[in-house]
Design an enzyme around this catalytic site. Structure first.
Site, PDB file in Angstrom:
ATOM      1  N   GLU A 105       0.896  -1.113  -0.147  1.00 21.19           N
ATOM      2  CA  GLU A 105      -0.144   0.027  -0.052  1.00 21.19           C
ATOM      3  C   GLU A 105       0.834   1.285  -0.103  1.00 21.19           C
ATOM      4  O   GLU A 105       2.024   1.303   0.567  1.00 21.19           O
ATOM      5  CB  GLU A 105      -0.852   0.263   1.308  1.00 21.19           C
ATOM      6  CG  GLU A 105      -1.915  -0.970   1.314  1.00 21.19           C
ATOM      7  CD  GLU A 105      -1.723  -2.368   1.950  1.00 21.19           C
ATOM      8  OE1 GLU A 105      -2.395  -3.336   1.826  1.00 21.19           O
ATOM      9  OE2 GLU A 105      -0.524  -2.198   2.728  1.00 21.19           O
ATOM     10  N   TYR A 117       7.823   1.930  -7.819  1.00 22.52           N
ATOM     11  CA  TYR A 117       7.170   0.615  -7.845  1.00 22.52           C
ATOM     12  C   TYR A 117       6.887   0.145  -9.245  1.00 22.52           C
ATOM     13  O   TYR A 117       7.091  -0.827  -9.552  1.00 22.52           O
ATOM     14  CB  TYR A 117       6.047   0.580  -6.744  1.00 22.52           C
ATOM     15  CG  TYR A 117       6.373   0.950  -5.329  1.00 22.52           C
ATOM     16  CD1 TYR A 117       7.534   0.560  -4.859  1.00 22.52           C
ATOM     17  CD2 TYR A 117       5.548   1.846  -4.432  1.00 22.52           C
ATOM     18  CE1 TYR A 117       7.816   0.585  -3.306  1.00 22.52           C
ATOM     19  CE2 TYR A 117       5.882   2.061  -3.299  1.00 22.52           C
ATOM     20  CZ  TYR A 117       6.942   1.529  -2.682  1.00 22.52           C
ATOM     21  OH  TYR A 117       7.391   1.734  -1.464  1.00 22.52           O
TER      22      TYR A 117
END
Length: 154
Positions: A105, A117
């Protein structure tokens, strides 16, 4: 910057906690990190060390063939110098044969982290409304390997 990347040892706990406190408005409690680093057989912690100082870490939980990234943190003065990228590379190379899916998250507003990411193949798959209690900000749930897993199942 010269970094040593390695598995965390019990002696690294204080350094990890220092990075945690300086990186997050609601840091994990020392006792939680103590359990994860020193006792939890489902956790893995990696550290980035510069001149005998822990400047960053990555902490994950591994359950079956899935890895949940709990935290990636780097001391403020060492950010944007590749430490987080190197930690993610080490994580994937260390767990890649055991892990099919990686989850995390990230704050909706953390564009730099989301871009990092995505460079590693993470894709946004959901939103958790109000996930961050300190601000009420939403979390973007990101996953790496979901497409490969779905292909395998068909």
């Amino acid at each position: 910057m010269n970094l040593e990347l390695r598995l965390a040892k019990n002696d690294d706990l204080d350094g990890i906690y220092e990075v945690e406190k300086r990186s997050f408005t609601t840091p994990w409690h020392y006792e939680s990190l103590l359990y994860d680093v020193c006792e939890n057989s489902n956790s893995l912690y990696l550290v980035a060390v510069n001149e005998d100082t822990i400047v960053g870490f990555c902490g994950v939980h591994i359950v079956l063939d899935e890895c949940h990234i709990n935290n990636i943190a780097v001391l403020p003065k060492f950010r944007r110098k590749g430490a987080a990228k190197q930690l993610i590379k080490l994580l994937i190379s260390s767990t890649g044969t055991l892990t099919k899916l990686y989850w995390l998250e990230v704050r909706q507003s953390n564009t730099a982290a989301k871009n990092l990411y995505q460079d590693f193949g993470f894709v946004p798959v959901a939103v958790r409304p109000g996930y961050y209690k300190d601000t009420g900000e939403d979390a973007v749930v990101m996953c790496r390997g979901l497409g490969e897993t779905l292909k395998i199942q068909h």
